[in-house]
Design a protein around this motif. Structure first.
Motif, mmCIF file in Angstrom:
data_model
loop_
_atom_site.group_PDB
_atom_site.id
_atom_site.type_symbol
_atom_site.label_atom_id
_atom_site.label_comp_id
_atom_site.label_asym_id
_atom_site.label_seq_id
_atom_site.Cartn_x
_atom_site.Cartn_y
_atom_site.Cartn_z
ATOM 1 N N LEU A 53 3.327 7.793 -22.493
ATOM 2 C CA LEU A 53 2.221 8.541 -21.491
ATOM 3 C C LEU A 53 2.314 9.900 -21.572
ATOM 4 O O LEU A 53 1.651 10.688 -21.617
ATOM 5 N N TYR A 54 3.827 10.457 -21.498
ATOM 6 C CA TYR A 54 4.220 11.690 -21.359
ATOM 7 C C TYR A 54 5.067 12.050 -22.660
ATOM 8 O O TYR A 54 5.960 13.051 -22.345
ATOM 9 N N ALA A 55 4.648 11.832 -23.635
ATOM 10 C CA ALA A 55 5.390 12.308 -24.991
ATOM 11 C C ALA A 55 5.284 13.557 -25.173
ATOM 12 O O ALA A 55 6.027 14.274 -25.906
ATOM 13 N N GLN A 84 9.882 -9.956 -21.058
ATOM 14 C CA GLN A 84 8.680 -9.333 -20.868
ATOM 15 C C GLN A 84 8.946 -8.054 -19.849
ATOM 16 O O GLN A 84 8.467 -7.155 -20.096
ATOM 17 N N HIS A 85 9.515 -8.648 -18.625
ATOM 18 C CA HIS A 85 9.982 -7.571 -17.542
ATOM 19 C C HIS A 85 10.975 -6.599 -18.268
ATOM 20 O O HIS A 85 10.679 -5.448 -17.759
ATOM 21 N N ALA A 86 11.549 -6.920 -19.157
ATOM 22 C CA ALA A 86 12.827 -5.928 -19.426
ATOM 23 C C ALA A 86 11.996 -4.868 -20.405
ATOM 24 O O ALA A 86 12.116 -3.568 -20.190
ATOM 25 N N VAL A 87 10.960 -5.210 -21.058
ATOM 26 C CA VAL A 87 10.237 -4.445 -22.008
ATOM 27 C C VAL A 87 9.365 -3.585 -20.886
ATOM 28 O O VAL A 87 9.309 -2.395 -21.142
ATOM 29 N N THR A 134 8.346 1.992 -18.347
ATOM 30 C CA THR A 134 8.277 2.711 -17.458
ATOM 31 C C THR A 134 9.433 3.648 -17.213
ATOM 32 O O THR A 134 9.278 4.945 -16.962
ATOM 33 N N GLU A 135 10.561 3.212 -17.610
ATOM 34 C CA GLU A 135 11.707 4.045 -17.386
ATOM 35 C C GLU A 135 11.575 5.356 -18.500
ATOM 36 O O GLU A 135 11.703 6.614 -18.247
ATOM 37 N N SER A 166 17.411 6.100 -22.275
ATOM 38 C CA SER A 166 16.522 5.264 -22.247
ATOM 39 C C SER A 166 15.854 4.796 -23.447
ATOM 40 O O SER A 166 15.327 3.664 -23.595
ATOM 41 N N LEU A 167 16.091 5.731 -24.555
ATOM 42 C CA LEU A 167 15.454 5.257 -25.785
ATOM 43 C C LEU A 167 16.566 4.294 -26.585
ATOM 44 O O LEU A 167 16.168 4.062 -27.549
#
Length: 510
Positions: free
Chosen positions: A46-48, A416-419, A424-425, A502-503
C-alpha cells in the motif's frame, strides 16, 4: 497362457510389492497453503512508493525484483566496519544461537530414530548356559528319576536308567530379526513429520539470527546516537553558560532584570538534566551489546572506541512483491511447515486404524559342546508372520483422526493470520519509512535555516547592530536543530532496520 520363468518372477516380486505398498498409503495429500485460493495477497504494498528517495531514483523495476542480493548483508550499506564485525561475531558467539544449532541436531537425531523403524531390527547375541532341572518338579521330575523302581512294569534290563539328565550346559550364537511392513505408510508419514520438524528448527535458527542481528544494529545505532547527542548537549551547555554569564553582567550593570537571569539559569539547568538520561541510554545499550556478544563491558568499550558518529544508510530498500513474504519471512515459513507437519499427523492417525503386519525371525546355532557349535546339525531357526488390528477401541482411533484434523484446520488459519499480520507490518513500516524520510528532509531544511540565522546574527553583531546575547540565542537554536536532525537520522535508520526485518530474508553472514 504364457508363464514367466521363475527367475524373472522373483526379480519382479520386489517391484510388485513396492507398488502394492505405495498404493496402500493412506492420509491426505499435502498442498502448500499459499498455493491454495484461500490465501490472497495484494499485487503491491500500500505504501511502497512513499519514499522520496525511491521516487527520485525511479527504480520501480529494482523494487519488483525482490530483496534478493540486496537483502543479504544489507547492513553493509551503513559503511561501518565496526558494525559489520559485531554482526559477524554475534552470529558465532551468541548463546541462544548456539542453543538453536543444538535444537537442529536434536531434531535430526529424532528423525533418524523415527526413520529407523522402516528397516528391520536385528539383534545378535551369544552366550554360555548351565542349568539343573529339579527332580521334584511335577512335570519333569519323573523323567529325571530312575525308572526301574518307580515303574515295575518296565523290562528289568532297563535297570535304573533315567529319561533325562538333570544337568545341562552348552553355548549358543543367534540373532533375532523383527520388521514391520509399513503397508499403509504410517512410518513414512511419521518420518516426514520428523523431517518437517528439522526444517522448523532450521527456520527457527534463521529467524533468531534475524532478530539478534537486528537487535545488535538497533543497540549499536542507539548507542552512537546517544553519544553524538551528548557531544551536542555539551556544546549547548557551554553556550548557555556563556549566555548566563553575559546576562549576569547585564544585570549587574543595571540594564537587565532578575527575570532574564532566572530564565537563563532555568534553561541551562533543564539542558543539563538531559545529560544523565543520555548517559543511562548509553550504558543500557552497551550492556545489551555485551549480552548479545557474550563479552565483557571492557571488550565492548574497545569495540565502540573505533566509532564516534552515527552511520547513515545509503541506497533504497528494494521491497519486492508481497508474495515474496511467503518464502522469506521466518514466521510465515514456520506456520506453513506447521501445517505440513500436522497434515502428516493426520495421516498417521488414519493409518493407525488399519492393520499392522509383522515379520519376525530368530536363526542361530546351539550345542552342548563348543566343538559342535558351528556344525550343520547345530543350526536352528524360528520364523513368524503376524497381524495386529485394533478392531474396537471405543471410538479412540476416530477421535484421534478428528483431533488432528481440527489441529490442521487451526494451523491453516494460523498460517493465514501470519500472512495478514506480515502484510500489515510491512505496510505500516513502509509508511513510517516514507514519513521518516520526509521528516529528515524537513529537519535538514530547518538546520540550514538555523545555520543561516546564526551566520546573519554574527554579521549583525560584528556591525554593532545587535548584542552578543542575540548571537548566543541563535547559536542555541542552531544546536537544538542539530540535535533534532540527529534524532531524525536515528529514527530513519531504525525504521529502515524494521523494514528489512519485516521483509525477511537470509541474514546469515555465512
Amino acid at each position: 497362457m504364457t508363464h514367466l520363468p521363475l527367475s524373472k518372477t522373483l526379480r519382479l516380486a520386489p517391484l510388485a510389492l513396492s507398488l502394492f505398498l505405495t498404493g496402500c498409503a493412506v492420509g491426505p495429500d499435502y498442498q502448500q497453503p499459499y498455493q491454495q485460493p484461500m490465501v490472497t495477497m495484494a499485487e503491491s504494498y500500500l505504501y511502497a512508493d512513499l519514499s522520496k528517495e525511491e521516487k527520485s531514483m525511479n527504480d520501480l523495476d529494482h523494487q519488483k525484483q525482490g530483496i534478493g542480493q540486496a537483502g543479504e548483508r544489507w547492513w553493509y550499506q551503513f559503511g561501518d566496519t565496526t558494525l559489520n564485525t559485531m554482526i559477524e561475531d554475534v552470529q558465532h558467539q551468541n548463546i541462544p544461537l548456539k542453543m538453536a544449532a543444538e535444537r537442529i541436531k536434536m531434531a535430526n537425531s529424532y528423525k533418524s530414530v523415527v526413520a529407523s523403524f522402516k528397516v528391520p531390527t536385528v539383534n545378535v547375541g551369544a552366550g554360555y548356559v548351565n542349568y539343573q532341572l529339579s527332580q521334584n518338579d511335577s512335570l519333569l521330575g519323573p523323567a529325571l528319576n530312575p525308572i526301574g523302581d518307580s515303574a515295575p512294569m518296565l523290562p528289568p534290563e532297563l535297570g535304573s536308567a533315567t529319561l533325562l539328565d538333570n544337568q545341562h550346559d552348552g553355548g549358543f550364537v543367534g540373532a533375532s530379526i523383527a520388521w514391520e511392513l509399513d503397508l499403509f505408510g504410517r512410518i513414512d508419514h511419521q518420518t516426514n513429520a520428523a523431517q518437517i520438524r528439522v526444517e522448523q528448527a532450521q527456520i527457527y535458527q534463521s529467524g533468531l539470527t534475524t532478530l539478534l542481528t537486528a537487535d545488535v544494529i538497533h543497540n549499536y545505532l542507539q548507542y552512537l546516537g546517544a553519544q553524538e547527542r551528548m557531544q551536542l548537549l555539551e556544546a549547548n551547555i557551554a553556550d548557555q553558560e556563556e549566555t548566563t554569564e553575559l546576562v549576569k553582567k547585564v544585570v549587574r550593570s543595571g540594564y537587565g532584570s532578575d527575570l532574564d537571569l532566572a530564565q537563563a539559569q532555568a534553561m541551562m539547568a533543564a539542558t543539563r538534566s538531559l545529560m544523565p538520561q543520555l548517559e543511562i541510554a548509553q550504558q543500557v545499550h552497551k550492556q545489551r551489546l555485551a549480552t548479545l556478544l557474550g563479552e565483557s563491558l571492557t571488550q565492548i568499550d574497545i569495540r565502540l572506541a573505533k566509532s564516534d558518529r552515527l552511520p547513515t544508510i545509503k541506497g533504497v530498500v528494494p521491497v519486492g512483491l508481497p508474495s515474496d513474504l511467503l518464502t522469506r519471512r521466518p514466521d510465515i515459513q514456520m506456520a506453513e511447515r506447521e501445517v505440513a507437519a500436522i497434515n502428516e499427523d493426520v495421516a498417521v492417525a488414519v493409518a493407525n486404524r488399519y492393520p499392522k503386519f509383522f515379520l519376525t525371525g530368530a536363526p542361530g546355532v546351539s550345542a552342548s559342546s563348543f566343538d559342535d557349535l558351528f556344525s550343520s546339525d547345530s543350526f536352528g531357526w524360528v520364523g513368524s508372520a503376524g497381524i495386529s488390528w485394533n478392531v474396537f477401541d471405543g471410538g479412540r482411533g476416530e477421535a484421534m483422526v478428528e483431533l488432528n484434523e481440527a489441529r490442521l484446520n487451526n494451523a491453516v488459519m494460523g498460517y493465514q493470520h501470519a500472512v495478514d499480520s506480515a502484510m500489515t507490518e510491512v505496510d505500516s513500516l513502509l509508511f513510517a519509512y516514507g514519513r521518516s524520510q520526509e521528516n529528515e528532509q524537513s529537519i535538514a531544511q530547518a538546520v540550514a535555516s538555523s545555520n543561516l540565522a546564526l551566520k546573519k546574527a554574527r554579521s549583525l553583531y560584528n556591525a554593532g547592530l545587535i548584542d552578543y546575547l542575540s548571537v548566543l540565542d541563535a547559536q542555541r537554536q542552531q544546536r537544538a536543530m542539530e540535535d533534532r536532525q540527529l534524532a531524525a537520522r536515528l529514527q530513519a535508520a531504525q525504521v529502515t532496520v524494521g523494514v528489512y526485518k519485516s521483509l525477511g530474508g537470509d541474514w546469515q553472514t555465512q
